[in-house]
Design a protein around this motif. Structure first.
Motif, short mmCIF file in Angstrom:
data_model
loop_
_atom_site.label_atom_id
_atom_site.label_comp_id
_atom_site.label_asym_id
_atom_site.label_seq_id
_atom_site.Cartn_x
_atom_site.Cartn_y
_atom_site.Cartn_z
N ILE A 165 37.78 41.23 36.44
CA ILE A 165 39.03 41.19 37.21
C ILE A 165 38.93 42.22 38.32
O ILE A 165 38.42 43.32 38.11
CB ILE A 165 40.24 41.44 36.28
N ASN A 166 39.40 41.87 39.51
CA ASN A 166 39.18 42.71 40.69
C ASN A 166 40.42 43.45 41.18
O ASN A 166 40.37 44.11 42.20
CB ASN A 166 38.63 41.86 41.84
N ASP A 167 41.57 43.34 40.46
CA ASP A 167 42.80 43.89 41.01
C ASP A 167 43.16 45.27 40.46
O ASP A 167 44.29 45.70 40.53
CB ASP A 167 43.96 42.92 40.80
N THR A 168 42.19 45.99 39.89
CA THR A 168 42.43 47.36 39.47
C THR A 168 42.13 48.31 40.63
O THR A 168 41.27 48.03 41.46
CB THR A 168 41.55 47.73 38.26
N LYS A 169 42.82 49.44 40.65
CA LYS A 169 42.64 50.39 41.76
C LYS A 169 42.43 51.80 41.21
O LYS A 169 43.05 52.21 40.24
CB LYS A 169 43.86 50.37 42.69
N ASP A 209 36.07 30.52 36.57
CA ASP A 209 35.52 31.85 36.34
C ASP A 209 34.03 31.79 35.98
O ASP A 209 33.36 32.82 36.00
CB ASP A 209 36.27 32.54 35.20
N LYS A 253 39.44 40.18 32.23
CA LYS A 253 40.67 39.40 32.29
C LYS A 253 41.10 39.03 30.87
O LYS A 253 40.26 38.89 29.97
CB LYS A 253 40.39 38.13 33.10
N LYS A 274 32.76 45.68 34.95
CA LYS A 274 34.06 45.32 35.48
C LYS A 274 35.07 45.18 34.34
O LYS A 274 34.71 44.95 33.20
CB LYS A 274 33.97 44.01 36.26
#
Length: 221
Positions: free
Chosen positions: A33-37, A56, A47, A44
């Motif tokens: 999942i790419n929406d962590t900051k 996916d 999800k 990674k």
């Protein structure tokens, strides 16, 4: 007693080496999942499995030739965890490599993965060099259907020695094997490596180093 201690030490070392690569999955899958900051992990984030879907685990377009119109005459199209999020934790990836006539995939290394190469079209001269102090060169001319293995971390290359284009598929033992192209790293680093270091390392005149560092080093990926 000493023999037991030695055996335990050996098993501990073997266990350490065995865990030095991508870990085995702890569940059926772990879609990235790419929406962590502002958080970093080794790999990674996953999800929620309930939210995973077929896309996916899907990539389209590997049938399309890569653009080899560059200085080295080759193009690498990678398919790793950045392209297929479902590869997260699975420890594999692949790439398509296209070669123009006389095209070269320059000497490079994958710090996190062993590579096996399958030639689909054309004829390739390939090889790898072992580590210090032997620096032994292993080479082979590959034709359609031939397979060659490049051990993890060793410098290797592929050169199209046929009369037409060539195509190969590479499988790698990491979801993100990384790539270090030797010439780019040594002469095209940012900021540049001191010429004093490179003239001493390569035993050449500083003018040669200056010339090499001023070149545009092509990234064929």
């Amino acid at each position: 007693m000493k023999a037991i201690y030695f055996l335990v030490s050996l098993l501990a070392l073997a266990s350490t080496l065995a865990s030095a690569f991508d870990p085995s999955p702890l569940q059926d899958f772990c879609v990235a999942i790419n929406d962590t900051k502002n958080v970093f992990v080794n790999g990674k984030f996953c999800k929620d499995p309930k939210l995973a879907n077929a896309n996916d685990f899907f990539f389209s377009g590997l049938d399309k030739p890569g653009n080899t119109s560059n200085q080295v005459g080759s193009k690498v199209t990678a398919v790793n965890v950045l392209q297929i999020l479902g590869l997260n934790t699975l420890g594999i990836s692949l790439a398509r490599i296209d070669f123009a006539p006389k095209g070269l995939n320059p000497p490079h290394t994958h710090p996190r993965g062993t590579e096996f190469l399958v030639v689909l079209e054309g004829t390739l001269y390939v090889g790898f060099v072992t580590s210090n102090t032997d620096n032994r060169l292993f080479t082979k001319v590959l034709n359609k259907g031939d397979v060659f293995v490049f051990p993890i971390g060793l410098i290797h290359f592929q050169l199209n020695v046929g009369y037409g284009n060539a195509i190969a598929i590479a499988g790698l033992s990491s979801q993100n094997p990384g790539v270090i192209t030797i010439a780019n790293a040594v002469f095209g680093s940012n900021p540049p490596i001191s010429p004093d270091v490179l003239t001493k390392a390569f035993q050449v005149d500083k003018n040669i180093i200056d010339y090499l560092q001023k070149q545009f080093w092509t990234d064929n990926s």
